[in-house]
Design an enzyme around this catalytic site. Sequence first.
Site, mmCIF file in Angstrom:
data_model
loop_
_atom_site.group_PDB
_atom_site.id
_atom_site.type_symbol
_atom_site.label_atom_id
_atom_site.label_comp_id
_atom_site.label_asym_id
_atom_site.label_seq_id
_atom_site.Cartn_x
_atom_site.Cartn_y
_atom_site.Cartn_z
ATOM 1 N N SER A 97 1.016 -1.049 -0.114
ATOM 2 C CA SER A 97 0.168 0.084 -0.069
ATOM 3 C C SER A 97 0.846 1.309 -0.100
ATOM 4 O O SER A 97 1.475 1.700 -1.024
ATOM 5 C CB SER A 97 -0.839 -0.116 1.088
ATOM 6 N N ASP A 235 -2.879 6.418 -3.079
ATOM 7 C CA ASP A 235 -1.686 5.703 -2.505
ATOM 8 C C ASP A 235 -1.002 4.488 -3.507
ATOM 9 O O ASP A 235 -1.686 4.559 -4.649
ATOM 10 C CB ASP A 235 -2.071 5.189 -1.206
ATOM 11 N N ASP A 239 -6.337 2.152 -3.350
ATOM 12 C CA ASP A 239 -7.458 1.785 -2.725
ATOM 13 C C ASP A 239 -8.015 3.084 -1.683
ATOM 14 O O ASP A 239 -8.812 3.183 -1.100
ATOM 15 C CB ASP A 239 -7.650 0.743 -1.824
HETATM 16 MG MG MG Z 1 -3.590 1.250 0.044
#
Ligand code: MG
Length: 448
Positions: A97, A235, A239
């Site tokens: 992430s 990011d 998401d």
């Molecule tokens: Mg993320």
Amino acid sequence: MGRLFGTFGVRGIVNRELTPRLAFDLGLALATYLGNSGRVAVGRDNRTSSEMLEQAVTAGLTAGGCDAITLGLVPTPVLSFGVRHLSCDAGVMITASHNPPEYNGVKFWGSDGAGFSREMEREVEGIVEAGGKLVGWNEVGEISAADVIEPYARALLERAGKLRREWRVVVDCANGVGTLVTPRLLREMGCRVITLNGQLDGTFPGRKLEPVPENLGELSRAVVACGADLGIAHDGDADRTIVVNERGEVMMGDRVFALAALHRLTERGGRRIITTVATSSVIDDVARMVGASVARTRVGEPEIIGEYRRSGGDVGGEENGGVFFFDWSFCREGILTALTFMKALDAHGGPVSALDSSLPRYYQVKRRVECPEEKKAGVMEALRARFGGQRLDLTDGIKVNFDDGWLLIRPSGTEPIFRCFAEARTEGRARELAEMGLRELQDAISRT
Ligand code: MG
């Protein structure tokens, strides 16, 4: 063995905490959890280690008797979509992430496209510890590949529809996988798109991956320099979404969430918003505008999904810009958030700063204070005694509600710190509340 799963799957520095050996064990454990049969979709981001980890996870899955369907480079929301689209029994996403490039992560998804619950993760953890079950030579799973970006793009465009006006948008995907989907979808909706950090690069040279104001200076400048209507930033795995207005000012995640939620509830109906105790009161204003209710949970993505499973809901979100549209998926949907924000802007007429001003203004102060793990419980007890008699919400940490604002003091689940958030209708009052919180917190720490 310590706890493997953190707040978002297994995360760690590659070849130190997260090795291909562990990735194999995780794949095998998931296959064992699934009863040594079934189909599992595997997606990955573009980190330098992601392909290596994908192969290790895939080897573990097939050694445990599951068929693996590799989706290649995909944003996390596309993996979640792929699990359902391909009728898989589970999914695995290889991503860290917003963490720095030396990190990576392995996260499991259920057949409904939601991330594994903490209970499911604990169960897989137990299997890793005990050792997964290898199947016989004639039961080894098959590996195939599938493209789900195309069906995802078609389905999402059909849902979002075209825009009336040609908006100029600068999209900053931080050299991550969002760049494979978001710029193209915005273009197909009718936007004029300029990409920033739009080439895939696993060293992430463009900016740090967390979409927070200190990392978005270049995007702000690009929006102003190009005379664009707005900027959109993701990011690393797309998401989460943050918006920059036409003046180059970064909007906080809870305002992006609030405007997306307002548009979603206005256009498609719905009565229930799920968010955490750390989200701005602006979400309560949105709920009042459309006659919806707000359920507040502890902080964290699984908490929001858990509340949805208990009592249902229409839209969910966090103050970091992660938004759920429950009639679309059970995954934080950075890409659909961007598309929904564009629809809201299109319906409003703009500019973005005026759309933002259509909601009440709040000021927030966010601070962190170091505190050893072993003191945290005692500090919480002292704070509860100190603020006793006031309007308290003890859902997560301690939230003190005032007529003109609130103060939230919360121990971090992953770091030896307390987080102190204050929000009020004026900047001075927000600072005053934060200072009071910091004073009480430091006092409690020194006396504990
Ligand atoms: Mg993320």
